[in-house]
Design an enzyme around this catalytic site. Structure first.
Site, PDB file in Angstrom:
ATOM      1  CG  HIS A  30      23.835  78.969  25.994  1.00 26.69           C
ATOM      2  ND1 HIS A  30      24.541  79.860  25.200  1.00 26.69           N
ATOM      3  CD2 HIS A  30      24.759  78.104  26.487  1.00 26.69           C
ATOM      4  CE1 HIS A  30      25.821  79.550  25.238  1.00 26.69           C
ATOM      5  NE2 HIS A  30      25.981  78.490  26.004  1.00 26.69           N
TER       6      HIS A  30
ATOM      7  CD  GLU B 161      31.744  83.001  28.308  1.00 25.48           C
ATOM      8  OE1 GLU B 161      32.359  82.207  29.024  1.00 25.48           O
ATOM      9  OE2 GLU B 161      30.574  82.823  27.946  1.00 25.48           O
TER      10      GLU B 161
ATOM     11  CB  CYS C 156      26.960  81.726  27.695  1.00 23.13           C
ATOM     12  SG  CYS C 156      28.441  80.814  27.295  1.00 23.13           S
TER      13      CYS C 156
HETATM   14  N1  CAA Z   1      28.059  60.362  13.753  1.00 24.41           N
HETATM   15  C1  CAA Z   1      27.035  60.900  14.467  1.00 24.41           C
HETATM   16  N2  CAA Z   1      27.201  61.344  15.744  1.00 24.41           N
HETATM   17  C2  CAA Z   1      28.418  61.255  16.308  1.00 24.41           C
HETATM   18  C3  CAA Z   1      29.515  60.704  15.626  1.00 24.41           C
HETATM   19  C4  CAA Z   1      29.302  60.239  14.269  1.00 24.41           C
HETATM   20  N3  CAA Z   1      30.289  59.710  13.547  1.00 24.41           N
HETATM   21  N4  CAA Z   1      30.597  60.735  16.430  1.00 24.41           N
HETATM   22  C5  CAA Z   1      30.192  61.303  17.610  1.00 24.41           C
HETATM   23  N5  CAA Z   1      28.881  61.606  17.519  1.00 24.41           N
HETATM   24  C6  CAA Z   1      28.047  62.258  18.540  1.00 24.41           C
HETATM   25  C7  CAA Z   1      28.257  61.693  19.934  1.00 24.41           C
HETATM   26  O1  CAA Z   1      27.465  60.535  20.149  1.00 24.41           O
HETATM   27  C8  CAA Z   1      27.838  62.870  20.789  1.00 24.41           C
HETATM   28  O2  CAA Z   1      26.435  62.966  20.822  1.00 24.41           O
HETATM   29  P1  CAA Z   1      25.626  62.672  22.186  1.00 24.41           P
HETATM   30  O3  CAA Z   1      26.201  63.595  23.226  1.00 24.41           O
HETATM   31  O4  CAA Z   1      24.224  62.990  21.846  1.00 24.41           O
HETATM   32  O5  CAA Z   1      25.909  61.250  22.508  1.00 24.41           O
HETATM   33  C9  CAA Z   1      28.326  64.076  19.973  1.00 24.41           C
HETATM   34  O6  CAA Z   1      28.491  63.606  18.646  1.00 24.41           O
HETATM   35  C10 CAA Z   1      29.656  64.649  20.438  1.00 24.41           C
HETATM   36  O7  CAA Z   1      30.590  63.600  20.473  1.00 24.41           O
HETATM   37  P2  CAA Z   1      31.579  63.425  21.703  1.00 24.41           P
HETATM   38  O8  CAA Z   1      30.815  63.544  22.996  1.00 24.41           O
HETATM   39  O9  CAA Z   1      32.385  62.206  21.483  1.00 24.41           O
HETATM   40  O10 CAA Z   1      32.474  64.731  21.497  1.00 24.41           O
HETATM   41  P3  CAA Z   1      33.696  65.264  22.324  1.00 24.41           P
HETATM   42  O11 CAA Z   1      34.239  64.276  23.263  1.00 24.41           O
HETATM   43  O12 CAA Z   1      34.611  65.816  21.309  1.00 24.41           O
HETATM   44  O13 CAA Z   1      33.077  66.441  23.234  1.00 24.41           O
HETATM   45  C11 CAA Z   1      31.948  68.375  23.920  1.00 24.41           C
HETATM   46  C12 CAA Z   1      31.961  67.216  22.917  1.00 24.41           C
HETATM   47  C13 CAA Z   1      31.956  67.853  25.339  1.00 24.41           C
HETATM   48  C14 CAA Z   1      30.682  69.164  23.689  1.00 24.41           C
HETATM   49  C15 CAA Z   1      33.192  69.270  23.668  1.00 24.41           C
HETATM   50  O14 CAA Z   1      33.145  69.791  22.371  1.00 24.41           O
HETATM   51  C16 CAA Z   1      33.350  70.406  24.656  1.00 24.41           C
HETATM   52  O15 CAA Z   1      33.971  70.254  25.699  1.00 24.41           O
HETATM   53  N6  CAA Z   1      32.800  71.625  24.325  1.00 24.41           N
HETATM   54  C17 CAA Z   1      32.923  72.799  25.167  1.00 24.41           C
HETATM   55  C18 CAA Z   1      32.005  72.776  26.364  1.00 24.41           C
HETATM   56  C19 CAA Z   1      30.569  72.976  25.973  1.00 24.41           C
HETATM   57  O16 CAA Z   1      30.236  73.561  24.970  1.00 24.41           O
HETATM   58  N7  CAA Z   1      29.659  72.533  26.852  1.00 24.41           N
HETATM   59  C20 CAA Z   1      28.238  72.736  26.655  1.00 24.41           C
HETATM   60  C21 CAA Z   1      27.510  73.001  27.954  1.00 24.41           C
HETATM   61  S1  CAA Z   1      28.294  74.361  28.821  1.00 24.41           S
HETATM   62  C22 CAA Z   1      27.743  75.759  28.044  1.00 24.41           C
HETATM   63  O17 CAA Z   1      26.750  75.721  27.382  1.00 24.41           O
HETATM   64  C23 CAA Z   1      28.516  77.014  28.232  1.00 24.41           C
HETATM   65  C24 CAA Z   1      29.298  77.294  27.009  1.00 24.41           C
HETATM   66  O18 CAA Z   1      28.796  77.966  26.091  1.00 24.41           O
HETATM   67  C25 CAA Z   1      30.655  76.730  26.867  1.00 24.41           C
END
Ligand code: CAA
Length: 445
Positions: A244, A83, A120
Site C-alpha cells: 500500500h 473511503e 485503504c
Molecule cells: N529533502 C529531503 N527530504 C526531506 C526534506 C528535504 N528538504 N524535507 C523533509 N524531508 C523528509 C523528512 O525527513 C521525512 O522523511 P522521513 O520520514 O524518512 O524522515 C519526509 O520528507 C516527510 O517530511 P515530514 O515528516 O516533515 O512531513 P510532514 O510533517 O509534512 O508529514 C506525513 C508527512 C505525516 C506523511 C503527512 O503527509 C500525512 O499526515 N499524510 C497523511 C497520512 C498518511 O499518509 N500516513 C501514512 C500511513 S497511513 C496509511 O497508509 C493510510 C492512508 O493511505 C492514509
C-alpha cells in the site's frame, strides 16, 4: 484446484494534476525536495469538476469491459471499495452499474452489488470476497468486477494535503486468470487503532506520524501471520513486493521492515553480519525500549548496504513509478503498485511468468494483509493494454489558484461552480442532481 485471481486490470486517473515540487512546495514555503526525495512524490492526480468516485470507477470498468469484450451477463458481482463514499445507504456499485448499463447491451439485474469499507485495505478485501465467491462455486461461471475508487482529499493546510490523489482501479476476478493467481494463504495484522478516520466527515482526521508507525506495526504482524501458515519466505523467492503506497516514502520504510523480516535467520543475515552485525533479538535486551533502539540502529545501517540497495532497486522501486505521479488513491493504491511493477517488467523485457509477488495491503483503523500472487502467462497482453502513460501525460496541470478552486468544488460543505479544465471524451461525467438528492451521470462520446 482451479486457479482464481485477477484476469484483467484497468486504471483511471483523475484528469487534473498538481505539481508538488513546482506548484505546491513554493506556496507552502517548503523545499521541493521534501516532496521529490522525502515523500517521493512529483504530482497528485485530481478530479476535474465533472469527475467523482463514480465517474472514475465507471470509466475504469468501461475500459476493462470494452477491451475484454464483456457483456453485463458475464459479471455476477460488482464490489466497489472506497473511503470517499457520499451515501450511507445506496452503494457506489449501483451508480457504476447504472452508468455501464447506459453503454452496454443488457443489464446487471442478477449481479450481487456491494460496497466495502475498511480504509485503504477495502480494495484487497473486495478481491477476497470475489475469490471466496468463486471458490465457493456460487459464481455460475461468471466473473466479479472489483473497483477501488477514491478522491483522497485532505482539509486545506492539513499535513496530509501533500499526499492527496484521485483515481480508480478496476479488476476482473475470474477462474484461470490471465494476470495473477491469488494465494489461498493470507496473513493478517489487525488492531483497534486511531490513526486516520472520517467520523461522518468528508476530510480525514489524521495523526500522520502515528499512522506511519501503525502501518509498520500491523504490516509486521501480517508478515508473521503469513509465514505462520505459508512457511518462511526467502527474499530470493519474491520478484516484486507491492505495498500500500500512501506516498513512496512510506514504502521505503515498509521495504526495510520487510527485508529485515525476510532475511532473519537466513544466510543473508549472516553475510550482512560481517558489515553491520546480526539483527537484534528481543531476548538479549533488558527492556523493550533498548531493543527498539537497537532495531532502529540496525535498520539505519541496513539501509546503507549495497545488498539492501540492490534488493530495493529490483523489488520495491519498480512498484512506485505510477504512485510518484498520482499520489494516494487509498483503496486503489496497492493495486496501482502491482500494475506499476508489472509494467516495469514489461518495459524491461523481463519474462515474469511464474514469478511471485508478495502483496502488502494496509488500511488505517487498522489492518494489514499479506498474500502472494503468481504471475500468469497472459500478463504481457494485460499490462501492455494499459494506457496509463497517455492518461498521465494528458492531465491538465493546475496553477495554485486553480488548485484552490478545484479543492473547493469537491468540498461537500461548499457550493462552488468552476468551469471544467479539460474536455471529457468517451467517458462518464457527473450530470447534476436528481429529485431525491441522487447524483446523475451521462456518457460523453
Ligand atoms: N529533502 C529531503 N527530504 C526531506 C526534506 C528535504 N528538504 N524535507 C523533509 N524531508 C523528509 C523528512 O525527513 C521525512 O522523511 P522521513 O520520514 O524518512 O524522515 C519526509 O520528507 C516527510 O517530511 P515530514 O515528516 O516533515 O512531513 P510532514 O510533517 O509534512 O508529514 C506525513 C508527512 C505525516 C506523511 C503527512 O503527509 C500525512 O499526515 N499524510 C497523511 C497520512 C498518511 O499518509 N500516513 C501514512 C500511513 S497511513 C496509511 O497508509 C493510510 C492512508 O493511505 C492514509
Amino acid at each position: 484446484m482451479t486457479a482464481v485471481g485477477i484476469d484483467a486490470v484497468e486504471i483511471w486517473t483523475g484528469n487534473l494534476k498538481l505539481d508538488l515540487p513546482g506548484t505546491f512546495a513554493p506556496q507552502k514555503g517548503e523545499d521541493p525536495e521534501k516532496y521529490t526525495k522525502g515523500l517521493g512524490l512529483n504530482a497528485s492526480s485530481f478530479p476535474d469538476s465533472y469527475e467523482d468516485i463514480v465517474t472514475m470507477a465507471a470509466n475504469a470498468a468501461y475500459r476493462l469491459m470494452d477491451r475484454k469484450g464483456l457483456e453485463p451477463d458475464d459479471i455476477g458481482r460488482i464490489d466497489v471499495a472506497t473511503e470517499s463514499a457520499f451515501d450511507n445507504s445506496k452503494p457506489v456499485s449501483t451508480y457504476v452499474a447504472g452508468c455501464l448499463e447506459g453503454v452496454f447491451d443488457g443489464d446487471f439485474h442478477h449481479a450481487n452489488k456491494g460496497e466495502r469499507k475498511f480504509a485503504c485495505i477495502a480494495g484487497t478485501q473486495s478481491l477476497d470476497d470475489a475469490y471466496n465467491w468463486i471458490r465457493a462455486g456460487r459464481n455460475r461461471g461468471r466473473a466479479a468486477l472489483v473497483i477501488a475508487t477514491d478522491t483522497a482529499l485532505y482539509a486545506r493546510d492539513d499535513a496530509g494535503e501533500a499526499t492527496q490523489g484521485a483515481g480508480a482501479v478496476a479488476m476482473l476476478i475470474s477462474e484461470d486468470p490471465s494476470l495473477v493467481e491469488l494465494s489461498t494463504h493470507q496473513g493478517y495484522g489487525s488492531a483497534d487503532e486511531t490513526d486516520f478516520l472520517k467520523p461522518n466527515q468528508q476530510f480525514p482526521s489524521v495523526d500522520g506520524k502515528r499512522s506511519v508507525q501503525v502501518y509498520l506495526a500491523r504490516m509486521r504482524e501480517a508478515l508473521m501471520d503469513y509465514e505462520s501458515v505459508a512457511g518462511d519466505i526467502h527474499p530470493d523467492d519474491v520478484r516484486f513486493v507491492p505495498f500500500h503506497t500512501p506516498f513512496p516514502g512510506m514504502v521505503r520504510k515498509a521495504g526495510l521492515l520487510g527485508y529485515r523480516y525476510l532475511t532473519r535467520d537466513t544466510a543473508i543475515e549472516e553475510e550482512l553480519a560481517e558489515e553491520i552485525g546480526r539483527q537484534p533479538r528481543l531476548e538479549a535486551f533488558d527492556t523493550e525500549d533498548a531493543y527498539h533502539d537497537a532495531v532502529r540502529e540496525y535498520t539505519d545501517a541496513l539501509k546503507g548496504t549495497d545488498r539492501y540497495r540492490e534488493w530495493y532497486a529490483e523489488t520495491i522501486d519498480p512498484t512506485l513509478t505510477i504512485s510518484r505521479e498520482v499520489g494516494n488513491w487509498y483503496t486503489g493504491s496497492v493495486h496501482v503498485a502491482r500494475a506499476s511493477a508489472l509494467k516495469h517488467a514489461l518495459e524491461t523485457g523481463e519474462d515474469a511468468t511464474g514469478e511471485t509477488l508478495m502483496v502488502g495491503s494496509y488500511g488505517s483503523g487498522a489492518q494489514a494483509e499479506v498474500h502472494t500472487e503468481t504471475v500468469q502467462a497472459g500478463w504481457t497482453e494485460e499490462i501492455g493494454a494499459l494506457n496509463v502513460d497517455e492518461q498521465l501525460d494528458s492531465r491538465y496541470d493546475l496553477s495554485w489558484a486553480e488548485y484552490e478552486e478545484v479543492h473547493d468544488v469537491h468540498n461537500h460543505e461548499m457550493d462552488v461552480e468552476v468551469e471544467e479544465f479539460t474536455a471529457p471524451e468517451s467517458e462518464f461525467v457527473f450530470d447534476g442532481w436528481g429529485r431525491m438528492g441522487e447524483r446523475k451521470y451521462r456518457f460523453v462520446e
